[in-house]
Design an enzyme around this catalytic site. Structure first.
Site, short mmCIF file in Angstrom:
data_model
loop_
_atom_site.label_atom_id
_atom_site.label_comp_id
_atom_site.label_asym_id
_atom_site.label_seq_id
_atom_site.Cartn_x
_atom_site.Cartn_y
_atom_site.Cartn_z
CG HIS A 1 -1.67 3.98 4.58
ND1 HIS A 1 -2.52 2.66 5.69
CD2 HIS A 1 -0.84 3.03 3.74
CE1 HIS A 1 -2.03 1.78 4.57
NE2 HIS A 1 -1.82 1.78 4.20
CB SER B 1 -0.74 0.06 1.46
OG SER B 1 -0.04 -0.22 2.60
CG ASP C 1 -5.03 5.26 6.88
OD1 ASP C 1 -3.68 5.14 7.47
OD2 ASP C 1 -5.38 5.01 6.01
#
Length: 357
Positions: free
Chosen positions: A332, A49, A329
């Site tokens: 990240h 991610s 978040d």
């Protein structure tokens, strides 16, 4: 991206007495004999991610829902951030556009693939993880297949750079499977071993250089600092898990570069995300960050997460100014966070090796 705390001090002894070191395999990388400098025109991306720019299309994934993408491009794009991610900033450094996502390749005209291709899937790892997406070995197979099918031309691959992002999902899964603390050093070694095998394979497919990120300070991720109300990092995680992984990775890449002796230039580059993250978190005002540990977007309770909507009711809150926060978040960085990391990488000339021949 939930990382587990390592609270037992005796892990230090296990890690440093384990004697685990990465085993070097045979390397047979074709040596190119052109000595003139060629411009880098493509970026190929593998990993998780921190690098995914839109390969996951499911609406069940937070990155496909508001408020992700609110800063860039103004709507959810599949990036795990309010805006850009590591891939976008590496592309900026290379002066190419962020490469197209692998999953949309069939819908694009050939010229849309001129900047390379992004094979990264959020939540994945070197091995299998909680996410069902393709692990790194499979992602490289996608790359290989694209070359075989002439979706990507081999003549231009030698003008490319590959980015390999490893943010720790393998360790999250290890914890989920109730992996033992005693077995952790061996598992870390296996993760690094497989990473080395993967980057050798990428290089053998013709790319000019491979950038491999080390582990960021996972003990500073909001998923871990939440226990201190986002006031302090979990140094146990940073000093043990992360330090051991990063030491093994650096040792392995150094040996690999020495083994190849590729025109006195190192084709494998370790991208020091640990240093970059820590520099920003310790000196946030230097990078125009005011809120370094608390995430900008949080769920309204422990049952919810950023981006979650239940019966049309938002179950999350977003900070007033994402540009002042480092984390978006629980795991990240924000667009501003990644920009700050990129600024640190530029200051330290960490990316300079890309252009060394």
């Amino acid at each position: 991206m939930d990382f587990f705390p390592f609270l037992l001090s005796f892990i230090f002894i296990i890690l440093h007495l384990s004697g685990q070191r990465v085993v070097q395999g045979e390397v047979d990388i074709q040596r190119h004999h052109h000595h003139h400098k060629e411009p880098i025109t493509k970026l190929f991306v593998f990993g998780d991610s921190y690098a995914d720019t839109g390969n996951i299309n499911s609406s069940l994934v937070p990155s496909r829902n508001e408020p992700y993408g609110v800063t860039f491009p103004g709507k959810p794009s599949g990036r795990f951030s309010d805006g850009r991610v590591l891939t976008d900033y590496i592309a900026k450094y290379l002066k190419v556009k962020s490469p197209a996502s692998y999953t949309v390749r069939k819908h694009l005209a050939p010229h849309h693939l001129k900047n390379g291709m992004n094979f990264a899937f959020g939540g994945t790892g070197v091995f299998e993880t909680l996410n069902q997406g393709p692990n790194m070995t499979t992602q490289i197979s996608f790359f290989e297949k694209a070359i075989e099918d002439k979706v990507l031309t081999t003549s231009n691959i030698r003008k490319s750079v590959a980015l390999v992002s490893i943010a720790g999902n393998d360790y999250t899964f290890y914890n989920f499977k109730n992996g033992s603390i005693q077995g952790l050093p061996s598992f870390i070694s296996s993760v690094v071993n497989q990473t080395i095998k993967n980057v050798i394979r990428i290089k053998e497919l013709g790319v000019k250089k491979v950038i491999i990120s080390n582990l960021q300070p996972v003990g500073c991720l909001p998923s871990e600092t939440v226990s201190s109300s986002f006031k302090e990092c979990n140094e146990t995680s940073n000093n043990l898990l992360v330090a051991y992984h990063n030491t093994l990775l650096t040792e392995a890449v150094t040996k690999l570069n020495q083994q190849i002796k590729y025109h006195s230039s190192s084709p494998f580059i370790v991208l020091d995300l640990y240093d970059s993250f820590m520099s920003v978190l310790k000196n946030p005002s230097t990078y125009n960050i005011k809120n370094e540990l608390e995430p900008c977007c949080v769920g309204v309770s422990s049952n919810y997460f950023c981006g979650m909507v239940v019966e049309k009711v938002k179950k999350y809150t977003v900070c007033e100014n994402p540009k002042s926060a480092f984390f978006w978040d629980l795991g990240h960085p924000t667009d501003a966070g990644w920009r700050a990391v990129y600024t640190r990488l530029r200051i330290t000339n960490a990316l300079k090796q890309i252009h060394d021949h």
